[in-house]
Every structure is written in structure tokens, then in C-alpha cells.
Design an enzyme around this catalytic site. Sequence first.
Site, PDB file in Angstrom:
ATOM      1  N   GLU B  56       3.702  14.678   4.911  1.00  0.00           N
ATOM      2  CA  GLU B  56       3.912  16.125   4.982  1.00  0.00           C
ATOM      3  C   GLU B  56       3.753  16.613   6.429  1.00  0.00           C
ATOM      4  O   GLU B  56       4.560  17.398   6.928  1.00  0.00           O
ATOM      5  CB  GLU B  56       2.892  16.862   4.097  1.00  0.00           C
ATOM      6  CG  GLU B  56       2.943  16.497   2.614  1.00  0.00           C
ATOM      7  CD  GLU B  56       2.029  15.333   2.254  1.00  0.00           C
ATOM      8  OE1 GLU B  56       1.892  14.391   3.072  1.00  0.00           O
ATOM      9  OE2 GLU B  56       1.461  15.352   1.148  1.00  0.00           O
ATOM     10  N   LEU B 305      -4.582 -23.151 -10.188  1.00  0.00           N
ATOM     11  CA  LEU B 305      -5.179 -21.851  -9.885  1.00  0.00           C
ATOM     12  C   LEU B 305      -4.374 -20.698 -10.509  1.00  0.00           C
ATOM     13  O   LEU B 305      -4.959 -19.770 -11.081  1.00  0.00           O
ATOM     14  CB  LEU B 305      -5.323 -21.672  -8.363  1.00  0.00           C
ATOM     15  CG  LEU B 305      -6.053 -20.397  -7.904  1.00  0.00           C
ATOM     16  CD1 LEU B 305      -7.433 -20.276  -8.544  1.00  0.00           C
ATOM     17  CD2 LEU B 305      -6.187 -20.368  -6.381  1.00  0.00           C
TER      18      LEU B 305
END
Lengths: 368, 368
Positions: B56, B305
Amino acid sequence: MTQNYNHEHYMALALELAEQGRYTCDPNPMVGCVIVRDNEILGRGYHIKAGEGHAEVNAIADALTNTDTLDGADIYVTLEPCSHTGRTPPCCEAIERHNFKRVIVACQDPNPLVGGKGIARLSAKYEIIKGILEEQALELNHAFFYRMEHQRPWVQIKMGASLDARTALANGKSKWITCQAARNDVHKLRLAASAILTGKKTMLLDNAQLDARESNLGFAPQRQPLRIILDTNAESLDIVTEQIKSKKSPLQRTLMISKKPLTETQNAIGLLDTLDLNTKDIQTLLHQLNPLQLNTLMVEAGAALTSSFLKADAVNEIVLYLAPKFLGPTARGLFDLPELKDLPLQNEWYFHHIEIMDTDLKIILRRC
Amino acid sequence: MTQNYNHEHYMALALELAEQGRYTCDPNPMVGCVIVRDNEILGRGYHIKAGEGHAEVNAIADALTNTDTLDGADIYVTLEPCSHTGRTPPCCEAIERHNFKRVIVACQDPNPLVGGKGIARLSAKYEIIKGILEEQALELNHAFFYRMEHQRPWVQIKMGASLDARTALANGKSKWITCQAARNDVHKLRLAASAILTGKKTMLLDNAQLDARESNLGFAPQRQPLRIILDTNAESLDIVTEQIKSKKSPLQRTLMISKKPLTETQNAIGLLDTLDLNTKDIQTLLHQLNPLQLNTLMVEAGAALTSSFLKADAVNEIVLYLAPKFLGPTARGLFDLPELKDLPLQNEWYFHHIEIMDTDLKIILRRC
């Protein structure tokens, strides 16, 4: 609107019409035809069934219900009109009866009986425009064209698997890995195929029907693919016989490839024949099947038989339905392929088509 | 052109601007802003880097180079403007200095420090329009929003495999299964990730760099993801230390999760810290990582994993690059999952995105 846009527009319409014959015109190619004058469509036609009217004849008949004369009209056809007499008179003859302005053709017919002769004949009388949407027209009948060129069917392997490429759990459970929409689509593949081939094991274990069902299609099939069972010693003969007996449809045809001769009873109930190919070579088998005029031969079998087709380099296309599941390393794999020691430098396959089908992914792979 | 079309048009532009912060604004969300008056775009801005101007503020500054006053203009912002003071003053304050006509917001900020307070504050002064292209705005920052809601990172597993779900040959060969375009895309994923996590084995065997490289990206990266190595006994410490020493970029940060404390030298060369989580529970690990403000945690590890993450139900997204190859049943599989005895009735995953990437297929799966 340019003239060129017009050609593509009307040819696209002709291709859409051709597509309507997908489930009925086998072993003939799908063909569509549109007749246009002053940007007004006078007639439409497509080839519905082998032995019945070709697309051009149907479109001309349709046009003549709307107008008295076709003088000055253009005729769009997705495949070169035939110049020979087959089961119906040559389409060139039907076209020549009218004073068309132009004949617009998407692609030449690879059938050696036609092969440019139709276009040559028509060019004596008409202006010819070739190659409009040629790629789409060639794709539409790729299996038919492949058979014409190679004198063997286009072999399509269909498989359903989890995303880790498993077709069943270690304990054999496999109902249902893929979703309903994918399973319904398989019935469309079957209906579009000329024949479905499977092996002894699939017949003995799964009692496979190998047919296209109304409940899956959403419409009543007007034909069924030929069923071909590879079973050297005809061990599945009893099951096949039972299946044929229980079928009400006379459209069911079954060919067993085995060394055991057919009894009269078996022949009477609809077992087409047994065919002792006396070969274990798949390429030879495919060529020996050529007189049956099979365009797409769909293989729906287990890992062993499909792998034999792959190892023989006999597969043109793999249709893979992948469900967004992981079944784990102990589950059954897609293929039994020999161990690779090195990674292939070049791809053997390419992604021809991908499509989300409800929850699953449909992939069509073709040979590079 | 209806007013509603305008809103979507300008918000789409703001979303495109937001997207430009993808590789730089981490750990902040991507935000874009457009200022419009009488169908003229006065200013554009996006959030480039944490600690620097928000979208903004950047858009207002840009607009004020084009006009003296923003009176009567509309301000489009992809995320609710903040009402709190973080590293920069609240955006609400910056907006309130001007006489905007309307504030158009795509989605509310799920950050509990904002969470509707920004909109409430601005509605005292301006007409507010909420929910324009909300779905796209939520998707743009899905990982950030997920972290806000769950106080843990969005876990993304990345894998490359053949179509039969093999990541390497039995002998370990895996260079390259996927194509160059797919491998380049992986570097974009890395650059967009907050952190990349791997295991000891991948570090020891592959000496993994886990960074985003200019040669693959086609542009110079301005940041690198945090590297996280799960290695309880710090067996890969020497390799990691060597890697850090050889890196010229000060942007490389490495966190080792082990029980071995860090030496001063290791700290000096850039090994961020060792973190003794004292837990083998992956869900706990993810929550303990929350203070690091990781939005997307990308897991690039071996089958063991990644499977641990899957088994712990800790994976939000799987990005799978599939090459149109079949490596056969002896090649290494994607995951080490426990054997299923029955097929799951419901899907755990859905296809969020599919894309052909040169010769390969990119699939993004998300949890149902």
C-alpha cells in the site's frame, strides 16, 4: 472474416460430425462432410457404419432435402473421397454428379487403394484445397492410418494404478483404485476399440467381460469390440464358453488364440474361432491379425502380458488412469520389465494427452 | 464495462504485482496494490522485502509521483491492510492520510494480529468492498496463511520419478530421470520456499546443496532458503561445514538439528545453530520450528525421511515431476510406506495442479 477462417470453421464442423461415428463405423475411418454455399450450410453427413453410406453421400442427400441444386457449393470432407468401389460405390462418383465449386479436403487417404487417386480424379473437374486442419484429421483416425501403413493394429495398453504405480495390493485387492469417472471412460475406450486382448490369467482370475456396458457409457452400445484371448492351451475355454452363453447380445464375438481346435457347440454359441498362431512372437501375432481389420487393439491384461508387449516394442500408446493414492512398495507394480543398469538417454514415450477425470488423472503416452 | 468487471480487473492486476514478491518477501506474505481513479491507474506497488515498505505504501508513493492528490481514488489491495506496527508502521495509517473513495480488499488477513481489525479500522472512514478474487488471493499466500492458523510451516515434499514411480535404478543411478525444464523448476520451488529440509543420508551420499542456482533460474537469486539438516548425531557436520566454507554467498544459512553442540568456528562460518529438538516426532518438530517463521518447508530427502513425514500425516503438498519413462520393478521406489491390507475408501490427496513441463509432467497433490 477471411476466406481461410471459413475453411477452418467448416472443416472443424466436418470433424465434429466425423467424431460422431467413433463408436459405430469400425473398421472404417471416421469421416465427416459439410456442404456450404454463400456461407450457408446446405448439408451435413458422417459415416455411421461400415457397408452403409459414406459421409459425402450422406451430406449430399441431406443437402438435396434443402435445395434443388448444389451448383456452386463447396464440399468439405475430412478425408480424401474414395475413388474405388468397396462395399459402397466410390464417393468421387457421387460428388461428380454435382457442379460443386470447390472440394476441400483435410487429409489424403493413406489407404493404398485410394492414396491420392481420389483427389487426382476430382481435380479434373473441381478446384481442390488440401490440408485444412490436416493434423486434427490425421489424429482422428490415427489408428486406421497406422494399420494401413503398417499392416497391423495400433496397440493401446490401458492400465489403472495408484500414483506410486501400483495396480493392486499385495493381497490382490484392486477394487476400486480408480474413480467411477475413470472406470466409465474405460468403457468408452473399449467401445472405440476394434478388439480387446487379454491373457489366460485375467480370464481365469477375473472372469473378465471385456465389453462396453450401457451402465458405464450412459448410452446403449451398438457394437462391441472383438474379444481376443491369448491362451495357448485353452485353459480358460470353459469360462469363455460360459460367458458367451450368458450374453444376450449377438454382438459379442470372441476369438481365442490357442492350439486347441474348436468344437461345433462352441462355434454354435458364438466363439468366433480358435487361432493357432504357432508363434510366441508378438510382432508376428499382430501381423497375423491384420486380415481381421483391427484398427485399435486394446490390451487389458496383467503385468506379465502387457510387459511382453512392451518388451516386444509392440505398444503404440499407453492409457494410464492414475488415482491420487499411494499403495506402498509391497503392492503390485504396473509392469514386469527387465532391470535397467543404466538410465536411457532418450525418452521412449511422450505425454500425448493429460486430463483430470474427476479425482483421477488420465494420461495418454505415445511412442516418441 | 460493468463496475464489477472493473473490480476484478484491477484486483487481478494487484495479484500480478503481489506475485512479483514471490522470491524476495519471505517470511511476509506477497501483497500487491493498485490505485485507480476514473479508470486510470495512478499507482502500483507490491511488497518486495520484509522490513521494507508494504504494498500500500509503495503504491501510494508511486501514485503521488503521478498526481498531487489521491482524493476520490479507489485503492485495491490483495490482503487486508495491517493495523498494527510491525517492522513498518501500520498500512491503515498510510491509507488514512488520503481521501480515498473506496478500499477494495481481496481477502482478510488470517494473522491474529490483524484478523479483520484493519478492515474494521478503515471502514470508519471508507466504503469497503471485500472478497474480490478472494480465492486467488488466498491461494497466493496459502503457506503463509497455513502457518498463521496452525503455527507450523506448510510442508511441501518434492520428488522426481519415472512414470512407474521410481527415483533411481537399483544401482543408485538417478542422473537425470527428469528433464532440464523440470530440474530448473525445482530451483524456483527452492527459491520460493522458506526452508529446505533434508536428512543425514542425503547429505552424506549426495552432498546436497539445497540452494537455488542462477544457472537454473535464469536470474540471480536475492535470497536463499534456510537449509535444515536432520542429523541426530551430526554425522554430516564435516560435509556441511565444508559446504558453508565454499559458499561465497552470505545468504546461505544452515540449521542442523542434532544433539551435538556447535563450536565457535562452526558458528563463525555460518552454521546457524544446532537445534536439539530431543524429539523424533515430526509434528512436534514442525511446531518447534514455528519461531523461525517458515511459510513453506520444502522436504527434499530420500524415501525413508519423506515417508516419515507422510506417516506422521505432516505433509500438505507433494510436488511430483514425472518423466515419461519406465525404470522397472527393481528400481528404487518413491516411498517406504507400510503395507496396506485394504484399499482406502477415501482419497487422502487430490490433484491440485497438473502441467506439462517440456517432456515431463508436473503434478501438485494436496491433502483432501
